[in-house]
Design an enzyme around this catalytic site. Structure first.
Site, PDB file in Angstrom:
ATOM      1  CE  LYS A  85      -3.818   1.927   2.793  1.00  0.00           C
ATOM      2  NZ  LYS A  85      -4.657   1.664   3.990  1.00  0.00           N
ATOM      3  CB  SER A 161      -7.219   4.003   2.846  1.00  0.00           C
ATOM      4  OG  SER A 161      -6.869   3.268   3.982  1.00  0.00           O
ATOM      5  CB  SER A 185      -8.277   1.104   5.714  1.00  0.00           C
ATOM      6  OG  SER A 185      -8.958   2.319   5.873  1.00  0.00           O
TER       7      SER A 185
END
Length: 460
Positions: A85, A161, A185
């Protein structure tokens, strides 16, 4: 194990690839080329990456080829493609945090979990798209990188996210996504993409060389995967203490363990009367019945914490953290629409209000700890809303079941349940006492064996 015409190589799991490499049936470079070809096919539709590191992935795969030829693999992830990420530093790659403010910033070092995976020979495909500052409104939609979409229906969101990583893994671009969870998330994107996703206990995964912790200790790094075995492999690789992270002390490596029969589960259908959309309610109720059939004692009841206290104080950390982060930055006109009001709120808060919030989070942990005197687990939906239009903000109730887990520092896992009638994935959440992360993984494995979820059903 043979691989002729079974399924595309981009759909093989980390466990399957590791076995094939060691048996000489596949080479990492062969797999990575197919994964990159898959990315070229679907990324223009789904918008998965902030950075796709084609050259770096090929180089890492070639180095892995050489190690397997010499019979000297580094670890379980040697030659296995993964994604990271874009709020987790990866040495040599851009770290934009979903924001135009940080575009072009290159990480000088790996954050601890990345360092640990790289030490095992993992092939890092790139950095997946993330909501700006990981403080979005339920989707991934940024000025910097645009909208990420759901592989089961590209018109819809892939979730909060970590939505870029979740959609990538569901699409076969990487066996595992390494994400963060500061309020759901990992768990909500997992539920929207037919994945299993773990939010570990605070401290389970050490964090050194990371971004400024604007969510304090509430944002935890964890894995998402298509199978529990891959999730367990990833957790084993990234967990454990680091002397430079005091929150990580006391966490030793674990593993899949036998599941004790007769565990008592508190089934919470809703929190504070917030909406739970009907397909989710029905699917999670079915999961509760499935747990009963597996020997769990499931008891329905209200949420074991003060939801009003949580709702009052939970926005304080994000607003204060963002205002602090940007206090010396010329951000006006350069950040997305949700953030100016958040920054102004953070600026207006007093130290007393911030401390009130810290005490509220502590109270929520204490309330859960008392509930765990009676129950072994808490069962809820992973999200209150089905995926919505990808460009739009989420309905407020979508997050009803996740943030309080972060406030309490507890581990929680999202496990695929039966999909909706339209085929969209749905997940249910299990919450365990502090430190019982591997118990959750073991229960997920038991559930997966009894109720396997479809591994290759995305629309694209």
């Amino acid at each position: 194990m043979t691989f002729e015409a079974q399924k595309p190589l981009w759909l093989y799991t980390a466990v399957e690839l590791g076995k094939a490499y060691r048996q000489g049936q596949l080479k990492p470079s062969q797999v990575v080329e197919e994964v990159l070809a898959r990315a070229a096919q679907v990324d223009p539709i789904l918008n998965l990456f902030a950075v796709l590191d084609v050259e770096g992935a090929r180089k890492a795969a070639a180095e892995s080829d050489a190690r397997f030829a010499a019979k000297t693999p580094l670890g379980d992830f040697d030659g296995v493609p993964i994604t990271i990420k874009d709020n987790i530093p990866v040495k040599g790659l851009q770290l934009a945090w979903g924001s135009n403010l940080y575009k072009g910033q290159i990480s000088e070092s790996d954050e601890t979990p990345v360092e640990r995976l790289r030490a095992q020979g993992a092939v890092i495909l790139g950095k997946t798209n993330v909501s700006e500052f990981t403080l979005g409104r339920g989707n991934v939609n940024t000025l910097a990188f645009g909208v990420t979409r759901n592989p089961y229906d590209p018109a819809l969101t892939s979730g909060a996210s970590t939505g870029g990583g979740a959609a990538a893994t569901a699409s076969g671009i990487g066996t595992v996504a390494i994400g963060t969870d500061g309020g759901g998330s990992i768990r909500r994107p997992a539920s929207y993409n037919n994945l299993v996703g773990l939010k570990p206990s605070t401290g389970r995964v050490a964090r050194v060389n990371g971004l400024p912790p604007i969510l304090g200790d509430f944002e935890i790094i964890g894995p998402l995967a298509r199978t529990v075995a891959d999730l367990a492999l990833a957790l084993s690789a990234i967990e454990g203490p680091d002397a430079h992270d005091r929150a990580s002390y006391g966490f030793l490596k674990g593993g899949i363990e036998p599941v004790r029969s007769g565990q008592k589960v508190l089934f919470v259908r809703d929190v504070a009367g917030m909406t739970v959309e009907e397909p989710i309610a029905a699917s999670v109720a079915e999961a509760a019945e499935n747990l009963k059939a597996l020997g769990f004692i499931v008891v329905e009841g209200p949420a074991p914490f003060d939801a009003a206290l949580f709702e009052k104080h939970w926005p304080v950390m994000g607003a204060t953290g963002l205002a602090w982060l940007l206090k010396d930055t010329n951000w006006e006109g350069k950040v997305g629409a949700p953030y100016p009001p958040m920054i102004e709120k953070g600026r207006s808060l007093t130290a007393i209000e911030f401390f009130d919030a810290l005490m509220a989070y502590r109270a929520i942990y204490e309330q859960f700890s008392r509930a765990f005197d009676t129950y072994d687990l808490v069962l809820t939906p992973a999200a209150g809303a089905m995926p919505w239009k990808a460009e739009d903000f989420a309905p407020p109730y979508h997050r009803a079941f996740t943030g309080f887990v972060n406030a309490a520092g507890l581990p929680a896992i999202s496990i695929p349940a039966s999909p909706s009638s339209s085929g969209m994935p749905i997940g249910f959440q299990l919450i365990a006492p502090f430190g019982a992360d591997w118990s959750l993984v073991s229960i997920a494995k038991l559930y997966e064996e009894a109720h396997p979820w479809i591994q290759n059903a995305p629309a694209i």
